[in-house]
Design a protein around this motif. Structure first.
Motif, PDB file in Angstrom:
ATOM      1  N   TRP A 270       0.815  -1.222   0.000  1.00 50.02           N
ATOM      2  CA  TRP A 270       0.000   0.000   0.000  1.00 50.02           C
ATOM      3  C   TRP A 270       0.847   1.270   0.000  1.00 50.02           C
ATOM      4  N   GLY A 271       2.069   1.176   0.513  1.00 52.14           N
ATOM      5  CA  GLY A 271       2.931   2.351   0.468  1.00 52.14           C
ATOM      6  C   GLY A 271       3.182   2.846  -0.945  1.00 52.14           C
ATOM      7  N   LEU A 272       3.052   1.936  -1.921  1.00 57.26           N
ATOM      8  CA  LEU A 272       3.283   2.313  -3.326  1.00 57.26           C
ATOM      9  C   LEU A 272       2.267   3.336  -3.820  1.00 57.26           C
ATOM     10  N   VAL A 273       1.053   3.340  -3.244  1.00 64.81           N
ATOM     11  CA  VAL A 273       0.014   4.226  -3.761  1.00 64.81           C
ATOM     12  C   VAL A 273       0.339   5.691  -3.482  1.00 64.81           C
ATOM     13  N   PHE A 274       1.236   5.941  -2.521  1.00 65.43           N
ATOM     14  CA  PHE A 274       1.623   7.316  -2.219  1.00 65.43           C
ATOM     15  C   PHE A 274       2.620   7.848  -3.253  1.00 65.43           C
ATOM     16  N   VAL A 275       3.289   6.927  -3.965  1.00 70.55           N
ATOM     17  CA  VAL A 275       4.298   7.337  -4.935  1.00 70.55           C
ATOM     18  C   VAL A 275       3.652   7.815  -6.230  1.00 70.55           C
ATOM     19  N   GLY A 276       2.569   7.128  -6.647  1.00 70.33           N
ATOM     20  CA  GLY A 276       1.946   7.426  -7.940  1.00 70.33           C
ATOM     21  C   GLY A 276       1.592   8.895  -8.145  1.00 70.33           C
ATOM     22  N   PRO A 277       0.826   9.518  -7.226  1.00 71.11           N
ATOM     23  CA  PRO A 277       0.454  10.924  -7.433  1.00 71.11           C
ATOM     24  C   PRO A 277       1.648  11.876  -7.421  1.00 71.11           C
ATOM     25  N   LEU A 278       2.738  11.512  -6.729  1.00 68.85           N
ATOM     26  CA  LEU A 278       3.923  12.368  -6.716  1.00 68.85           C
ATOM     27  C   LEU A 278       4.725  12.208  -8.003  1.00 68.85           C
ATOM     28  N   TRP A 279       4.824  10.990  -8.482  1.00 68.17           N
ATOM     29  CA  TRP A 279       5.551  10.726  -9.719  1.00 68.17           C
ATOM     30  C   TRP A 279       4.771  11.240 -10.927  1.00 68.17           C
ATOM     31  N   LEU A 280       3.443  11.017 -10.916  1.00 69.86           N
ATOM     32  CA  LEU A 280       2.577  11.494 -12.007  1.00 69.86           C
ATOM     33  C   LEU A 280       1.896  12.796 -11.576  1.00 69.86           C
TER      34      LEU A 280
ATOM     35  N   PRO B  79      -4.342  14.831 -13.098  1.00 74.13           N
ATOM     36  CA  PRO B  79      -5.328  15.168 -12.064  1.00 74.13           C
ATOM     37  C   PRO B  79      -5.654  13.955 -11.202  1.00 74.13           C
ATOM     38  N   ALA B  80      -5.979  14.203  -9.940  1.00 73.49           N
ATOM     39  CA  ALA B  80      -6.228  13.120  -8.987  1.00 73.49           C
ATOM     40  C   ALA B  80      -7.373  12.217  -9.433  1.00 73.49           C
ATOM     41  N   VAL B  81      -8.396  12.792 -10.050  1.00 67.75           N
ATOM     42  CA  VAL B  81      -9.558  11.987 -10.448  1.00 67.75           C
ATOM     43  C   VAL B  81      -9.159  10.966 -11.509  1.00 67.75           C
ATOM     44  N   LEU B  82      -8.248  11.331 -12.402  1.00 65.10           N
ATOM     45  CA  LEU B  82      -7.787  10.393 -13.427  1.00 65.10           C
ATOM     46  C   LEU B  82      -6.937   9.285 -12.808  1.00 65.10           C
ATOM     47  N   LEU B  83      -6.121   9.635 -11.811  1.00 65.00           N
ATOM     48  CA  LEU B  83      -5.306   8.637 -11.129  1.00 65.00           C
ATOM     49  C   LEU B  83      -6.179   7.655 -10.346  1.00 65.00           C
ATOM     50  N   SER B  84      -7.221   8.165  -9.691  1.00 64.90           N
ATOM     51  CA  SER B  84      -8.081   7.308  -8.887  1.00 64.90           C
ATOM     52  C   SER B  84      -8.838   6.313  -9.764  1.00 64.90           C
ATOM     53  N   PHE B  85      -9.517   6.815 -10.788  1.00 67.52           N
ATOM     54  CA  PHE B  85     -10.275   5.913 -11.649  1.00 67.52           C
ATOM     55  C   PHE B  85      -9.350   5.024 -12.480  1.00 67.52           C
TER      56      PHE B  85
ATOM     57  N   LEU C 272      -9.148   9.016  -4.207  1.00 65.12           N
ATOM     58  CA  LEU C 272      -9.399  10.342  -4.757  1.00 65.12           C
ATOM     59  C   LEU C 272      -8.982  11.416  -3.759  1.00 65.12           C
ATOM     60  N   PHE C 273      -9.366  11.238  -2.500  1.00 62.68           N
ATOM     61  CA  PHE C 273      -8.953  12.177  -1.449  1.00 62.68           C
ATOM     62  C   PHE C 273      -7.436  12.152  -1.262  1.00 62.68           C
ATOM     63  N   LEU C 274      -6.857  10.945  -1.205  1.00 62.94           N
ATOM     64  CA  LEU C 274      -5.429  10.817  -0.941  1.00 62.94           C
ATOM     65  C   LEU C 274      -4.588  11.417  -2.061  1.00 62.94           C
ATOM     66  N   ALA C 275      -4.916  11.081  -3.315  1.00 65.85           N
ATOM     67  CA  ALA C 275      -4.140  11.610  -4.445  1.00 65.85           C
ATOM     68  C   ALA C 275      -4.227  13.127  -4.491  1.00 65.85           C
ATOM     69  N   SER C 276      -5.415  13.685  -4.231  1.00 63.79           N
ATOM     70  CA  SER C 276      -5.576  15.140  -4.214  1.00 63.79           C
ATOM     71  C   SER C 276      -4.735  15.764  -3.108  1.00 63.79           C
ATOM     72  N   ALA C 277      -4.715  15.114  -1.935  1.00 64.21           N
ATOM     73  CA  ALA C 277      -3.928  15.628  -0.806  1.00 64.21           C
ATOM     74  C   ALA C 277      -2.438  15.600  -1.121  1.00 64.21           C
ATOM     75  N   LEU C 278      -1.952  14.505  -1.701  1.00 62.96           N
ATOM     76  CA  LEU C 278      -0.538  14.369  -2.011  1.00 62.96           C
ATOM     77  C   LEU C 278      -0.074  15.416  -3.016  1.00 62.96           C
ATOM     78  N   GLN C 279      -0.920  15.711  -3.991  1.00 63.49           N
ATOM     79  CA  GLN C 279      -0.524  16.678  -5.020  1.00 63.49           C
ATOM     80  C   GLN C 279      -0.564  18.110  -4.513  1.00 63.49           C
ATOM     81  N   ARG C 280      -1.268  18.344  -3.414  1.00 60.44           N
ATOM     82  CA  ARG C 280      -1.339  19.699  -2.868  1.00 60.44           C
ATOM     83  C   ARG C 280      -0.367  19.934  -1.706  1.00 60.44           C
TER      84      ARG C 280
END
Length: 318
Positions: free
Chosen positions: A15-25, A29-35, A80-88
């Protein structure tokens, strides 16, 4: 107990890997990463469903409805919440806010599930919760100091990221408690099949969400083209890796842990996800964590070790 703990550790590493995706990509937008992540999860679950076809036939309509609820809240809404938080707010702060989950889940589930799991005595549980809380506070303090030293930092954006991370905490407090309810009530069922069932339940939700996102960005006309965004190959590769390792394998390991451990204790072991995500974030930054962060990590680990020593006490039926 120890086998369940090892499964929780494996889930945390995945699960730690999911924190890397939004930072690397970061340009997605977070909605595209989530879906995108959960569309990949659903597609990966299709061939895996053939392996578990006998178990999946045993699931009734109520079970599939529960899998759909778990998929929506614990997968799509949470990420969706997590990816948005990481990118901000960057990696460490949302990671540490998510890191409060061990405390939150332990507090929520200890009394709620006492008759089923036994009660973890608050007096014996308190030291582990205090250690985990102190560790989280130390890491957050170090990250805030890092932010104040950055002249380009946007405090408003950072605060919004923190609020979105709290939304992720709410979603993922609900998910493991409900997921454990189903697994403990169906102790004869395969945790692997239940992970696959959640992937199958996710597929139509993610496909619809991705289609609507595609349509929305088609109207908005961003600088990049849909359906795969500005960097198609890295995007597809990251979604497949996260979909297989974090979504399916991580869920499988967590299901195995949830069938073996009291929910209040399993909730504390989500700290393995926090530690993994923090390590991955600093690897991505190509930096060593500061001393305060390392001290906080030490307290987190000490809190987990303490928690593993606590045994539930049976609650007499009335």
């Amino acid at each position: 107990m120890w086998i369940g703990t090892l499964f929780a550790l494996a889930a945390g590493l995945m699960w730690g890997l999911v924190f890397v995706g939004p930072l690397w990509l970061h340009d997605y937008p977070a909605v595209l990463l989530s879906f995108g992540r959960y569309l990949a999860f659903g597609l990966i679950a299709l061939p895996l469903a053939w392996l578990d076809r006998t178990e999946l036939r045993r699931l009734r309509r109520a079970d599939w409805l529960e899998a759909a609820k778990l998929s929506l809240v614990g997968n799509i809404v949470y990420y969706l919440f997590l990816a948005s938080a990481l990118q901000r707010a960057g990696g460490p702060l949302p990671t540490m806010i998510i890191g409060t989950l061990p405390v939150v889940i332990a507090v929520v589930s200890n009394r709620r599930n006492a008759r089923r799991d036994g009660l973890l005595p608050w007096r014996r549980l308190a030291p582990s919760l205090v250690l985990i809380g102190a560790g989280l506070a130390l890491v957050n303090r170090a990250e805030l100091a890092h932010l104040r030293a950055d002249p380009a930092a946007d405090l408003g954006r950072y605060a919004l990221g923190a609020m979105l991370a709290l939304g992720a905490v709410a979603a993922w407090t609900w998910y493991p408690v409900r997921n454990a309810d189903w697994l403990r009530a169906h102790a004869d069922r395969s945790p692997r099949a239940w992970a696959t069932a959640q992937g199958l339940a996710t597929l139509p939700l993610a496909a619809l969400g991705y289609a609507l996102t595609w349509l929305g960005f088609g109207v908005a006309q961003p600088d990049w083209s849909m359906p795969l965004g500005p960097r198609p190959l890295p995007f597809v590769g990251a979604m497949l890796v996260i979909g297989l390792l974090a979504s399916w394998l991580g869920t499988l390991c967590w299901n195995e842990a949830s069938q073996r451990l009291p929910t209040a204790l399993a909730g504390q072991l989500i700290v393995f996800e926090t530690l993994s995500a923090l390590a991955y974030a600093y690897l991505l930054r190509q930096q060593l964590p500061p001393a305060a962060t390392l001290a906080g990590v030490g307290l987190l680990v000490a809190g987990v070790v303490w928690a593993l020593r606590v045994r539930p006490v049976a609650v007499p039926a009335h």
